[in-house]
Write a protein that holds these residues in place. Sequence first.
Motif, PDB file in Angstrom:
ATOM      1  N   LEU A  60       0.833  -1.204   0.000  1.00  0.00           N
ATOM      2  CA  LEU A  60       0.000   0.000   0.000  1.00  0.00           C
ATOM      3  C   LEU A  60       0.867   1.253   0.000  1.00  0.00           C
ATOM      4  CD1 LEU A  60      -2.608   1.658   0.379  1.00  0.00           C
ATOM      5  CD2 LEU A  60      -2.413   1.212   2.841  1.00  0.00           C
ATOM      6  N   THR A  61       1.870   1.275   0.867  1.00  0.00           N
ATOM      7  CA  THR A  61       2.751   2.443   0.958  1.00  0.00           C
ATOM      8  C   THR A  61       3.474   2.688  -0.353  1.00  0.00           C
ATOM      9  OG1 THR A  61       3.057   2.050   3.321  1.00  0.00           O
ATOM     10  CG2 THR A  61       4.671   3.465   2.232  1.00  0.00           C
ATOM     11  N   ALA A  62       3.963   1.611  -0.968  1.00  0.00           N
ATOM     12  CA  ALA A  62       4.665   1.755  -2.243  1.00  0.00           C
ATOM     13  C   ALA A  62       3.734   2.315  -3.311  1.00  0.00           C
ATOM     14  CB  ALA A  62       5.236   0.408  -2.678  1.00  0.00           C
ATOM     15  N   VAL A  63       2.492   1.824  -3.371  1.00  0.00           N
ATOM     16  CA  VAL A  63       1.546   2.330  -4.365  1.00  0.00           C
ATOM     17  C   VAL A  63       1.259   3.807  -4.113  1.00  0.00           C
ATOM     18  CG1 VAL A  63      -0.798   2.120  -5.275  1.00  0.00           C
ATOM     19  CG2 VAL A  63       0.541   0.069  -4.803  1.00  0.00           C
ATOM     20  N   LEU A  64       1.051   4.189  -2.863  1.00  0.00           N
ATOM     21  CA  LEU A  64       0.822   5.601  -2.546  1.00  0.00           C
ATOM     22  C   LEU A  64       2.019   6.458  -2.946  1.00  0.00           C
ATOM     23  CD1 LEU A  64      -0.843   5.205   0.959  1.00  0.00           C
ATOM     24  CD2 LEU A  64      -1.981   5.979  -1.132  1.00  0.00           C
ATOM     25  N   ASP A  65       3.222   5.956  -2.694  1.00  0.00           N
ATOM     26  CA  ASP A  65       4.427   6.703  -3.092  1.00  0.00           C
ATOM     27  C   ASP A  65       4.493   6.860  -4.609  1.00  0.00           C
ATOM     28  OD1 ASP A  65       5.152   6.884  -0.427  1.00  0.00           O
ATOM     29  OD2 ASP A  65       6.660   5.288  -0.539  1.00  0.00           O
ATOM     30  N   HIS A  66       4.148   5.802  -5.331  1.00  0.00           N
ATOM     31  CA  HIS A  66       4.174   5.889  -6.790  1.00  0.00           C
ATOM     32  C   HIS A  66       3.095   6.840  -7.300  1.00  0.00           C
ATOM     33  CE1 HIS A  66       7.180   2.859  -6.833  1.00  0.00           C
ATOM     34  NE2 HIS A  66       6.376   1.841  -6.553  1.00  0.00           N
TER      35      HIS A  66
END
Length: 223
Positions: A60-66
């Motif tokens: 989730l965090t990675a998707v939000l960062d992207h």
Amino acid sequence: MADDPALAPPDDALRGRFARALEAARAPAGPDAPDPAPYADNLLARWREPQRRYHTLAHLTAVLDHVDTLEPYAADPDVVRLAAWFHDAVYLPDRSENEERSARLAERALPEAGVSAAKTAEVARLVRLTVGHDPADEDRDGQVLCDADLAILAAPPSAYAAYTAAVREEYHFVPNDAFRAGRSAVLRQLLELPRLFRTPYGVEHWEATARYNIGAELELLSN
């Protein structure tokens, strides 16, 4: 790039990210607008369920960062961020309707949280789009969400290997031969897309590496 559990921020940081996206999506909100915190906590609890190995808070965090990286290409980046929060909120590896159930969760929760019917419908549409990751050419928000979700495919080799191992752990109940066949079919379907990534950033920075990683994984699966 990698969805490394060590990179997931504390809950307070994630709650803040959810609150900012929700408040922007429902603006202008009146003084009686619901507190975002209970909705964030419900989602955080879902994302840390024990059956998850890849679809975790780190993902989730990675998707939000992207999404943050791809924000210039989005029509409504805060709606995309809400879709990121909901896109795997319901996740059972042995079920095939996770995206649909996640979309329905958004359709129940967001109106209660003060989001308009139109924006709720858009969040749900974006969540459903992650079934095939094939947004239309004019679908700017769909392109951003799908690119953000697939960015792990362009991870460095060690991170990509960790990703594939985590996916295998999620499907631990599937026999090896069946897993190899199913995973190979998914990867070939991705390679058949004219482009894996639709935003200019994704095409420039992720496309070539992702296709190399997928090809290498397919070769391993065939051995």
